[in-house]
Design an enzyme around this catalytic site. Structure first.
Site, PDB file in Angstrom:
ATOM      1  N   GLY A 102      13.635 -13.288  -0.095  1.00 57.04           N
ATOM      2  CA  GLY A 102      13.094 -12.896  -1.529  1.00 57.04           C
ATOM      3  C   GLY A 102      12.145 -14.095  -1.915  1.00 57.04           C
ATOM      4  O   GLY A 102      11.885 -14.985  -1.194  1.00 57.04           O
ATOM      5  N   ILE A 127      16.235  -6.882  -3.115  1.00 50.53           N
ATOM      6  CA  ILE A 127      16.403  -5.759  -3.857  1.00 50.53           C
ATOM      7  C   ILE A 127      15.471  -5.550  -5.067  1.00 50.53           C
ATOM      8  O   ILE A 127      15.161  -4.445  -5.882  1.00 50.53           O
ATOM      9  CB  ILE A 127      17.618  -5.301  -4.360  1.00 50.53           C
ATOM     10  N   ASP A 128      14.942  -6.808  -5.389  1.00 47.83           N
ATOM     11  CA  ASP A 128      14.101  -6.886  -6.760  1.00 47.83           C
ATOM     12  C   ASP A 128      12.826  -6.292  -6.668  1.00 47.83           C
ATOM     13  O   ASP A 128      12.244  -5.933  -7.775  1.00 47.83           O
ATOM     14  CB  ASP A 128      14.080  -8.492  -7.114  1.00 47.83           C
ATOM     15  N   GLU A 223      19.216  -7.268 -15.853  1.00 50.47           N
ATOM     16  CA  GLU A 223      20.166  -8.337 -16.199  1.00 50.47           C
ATOM     17  C   GLU A 223      19.419  -9.317 -17.152  1.00 50.47           C
ATOM     18  O   GLU A 223      20.174 -10.251 -17.792  1.00 50.47           O
ATOM     19  CB  GLU A 223      20.852  -8.779 -14.874  1.00 50.47           C
ATOM     20  N   ARG A 254      29.418   2.270 -25.012  1.00 49.04           N
ATOM     21  CA  ARG A 254      30.284   1.417 -23.803  1.00 49.04           C
ATOM     22  C   ARG A 254      29.145   0.676 -23.142  1.00 49.04           C
ATOM     23  O   ARG A 254      27.954   1.090 -22.912  1.00 49.04           O
ATOM     24  CB  ARG A 254      30.688   2.513 -23.197  1.00 49.04           C
TER      25      ARG A 254
END
Ligand code: ADP
Ligand code: FBP
Length: 330
Positions: A102, A127-128, A223, A254
């Site tokens: 990456g 994956i980004d 995130e 939640r």
């Protein structure tokens, strides 16, 4: 050119094995010796490698992870580390390297250029999906599908209990996974690092949906978004005074963090195909003399982009997708 080396580095991504297989088989097809360096830059500095034969890469397409292992290396960030890695490659007479990784791995290659005399080519493996010069990176589609499978399950509970679920997906600096997962999972709100959103306006928008008959909601959070991860967003939401909007009971919320599940598992067909095409293309271009470039795919065509651009030019999240996310979730 007689001998090339392939390695994987940084965060693993589903499809890296398909890329290794394509590089090895293409290299051997054109009469090259191919070696596999173990554990990315760490293994390059330690001189850890194996000779890649045709059958070492048999039955690899369906496996997640990377058979060459991967690592994040602080030592490689020093000049001494990079010199050690270059000394190993020179001692083995390796004419060219194929790096699969990456943003960080490619940044490392830019620095490594000053130390290594051979040719350097990179494949986008993360994956980004945060590399400029390719519509998709190897592993992105699988990660999105994996997160989506989790969200589909969570939505059952959200609907049954009439709750709000705040679900965190990976993406410390980019929101590609979050946007794709959000649209396909039917999220009411998507929070990403690229867009500054106030939590109050996010929740107010959510409540307006409940006024129109919704009884459960999904917020997808990358995130690295400004408000923090799912648990921070949950805490901040609890502190908002929503008594005027929804009465004293507040929202039943939640938080869920999907985490590293997104990095593993069987690669979906798209990642296997992309990795196969880019692995073959990379070796062919290396043989033709390409250097300091990343291979990618734009509009279904394999292309080359200078590594410097791949790292430093910003790939923007498609504004059309952001509009779709907003309009389709009313
Ligand atoms: N500026 C840099 N100089 C030298 N090496 C770097 C640099 N940035 C990253 N690297 C190397 O690349 C490795 C992989 O980068 P990382 O960001 O962890 O993963 P990814 O390639 O998946 O983005 C790092 O552990 C480090 O060894
Ligand atoms: O495996 P670690 O060190 O926890 O890294 C987590 C990070 O790796 C990623 O999954 C992938 O990023 P890279 O491919 O750029 O390493 C990020 O989305 C996430 O922030």
């Amino acid at each position: 050119m007689k001998k090339i080396a392939v390695f994987t580095s940084g965060g693993d991504a589903p499809g890296m094995n398909s890329a290794i297989r394509a590089v090895v088989r293409t290299g051997i097809h054109y009469g090259f010796e191919v070696i596999g360096i173990m554990r990315g830059y760490q293994g390059m500095m330690a001189g850890e490698y194996k000779k890649m034969e045709l059958r070492i890469v048999s039955n690899l397409l369906k496996h997640g992870g990377t058979i060459l292992k991967t690592s994040r290396s602080k030592e490689f960030m020093t000049d001494a580390g990079k010199q050690k890695a270059a000394d190993f490659l020179h001692s083995q007479e390796i004419d060219g390297i194929v790096a699969i990784g990456g943003n960080g791995t490619l940044t490392g290659l830019l620095e490594f250029r000053k130390f290594y005399k051979g040719k350097i080519i990179a494949l986008p493996g993360t994956i980004d999906n945060d590399l400029y010069g390719t519509d998709n990176t190897i592993g992105f589609h699988t990660a999105v599908q994996t997160a989506l499978d989790v969200i589909d399950k969570i939505k059952d509970t959200a609907a049954s209990h009439e709750r709000v679920f705040i679900v965190e997906v990976m993406g410390a600096h980019s929101g590609f996974v979050a946007v794709h997962v959000g649209i396909c999972g039917g999220a009411e709100e998507i929070l990403i690092p690229e867009v500054n959103t106030s939590l109050l306006s996010t929740v107010t928008h959510l409540i307006s949906g409940w006024r129109k008959g919704k009884t459960s909601s999904l917020i997808v959070v990358a995130e690295g978004c400004a408000e923090g991860g799912a648990y921070q967003v949950l805490e901040k939401t609890k502190q908002l005074d929503l008594s005027v909007e929804i009465g004293s009971d507040g929202l039943d919320c939640r938080a869920v963090v999907i985490g590293h599940i997104q990095r593993g598992g069987t690669p979906v067909y798209f990642d296997r195909l992309l990795a196969s095409k880019l692995g073959l293309f990379a070796v062919e271009k290396l043989i033709e003399g390409a250097d300091n470039v990343m291979v990618g795919e734009i509009d279904n065509k394999c292309v080359l982009t200078p590594i410097e651009d791949a790292v430093y030019k910003k790939k923007a999240v498609d504004p059309f997708l952001l509009k779709a996310a907003e309009i389709l979730s009313i």
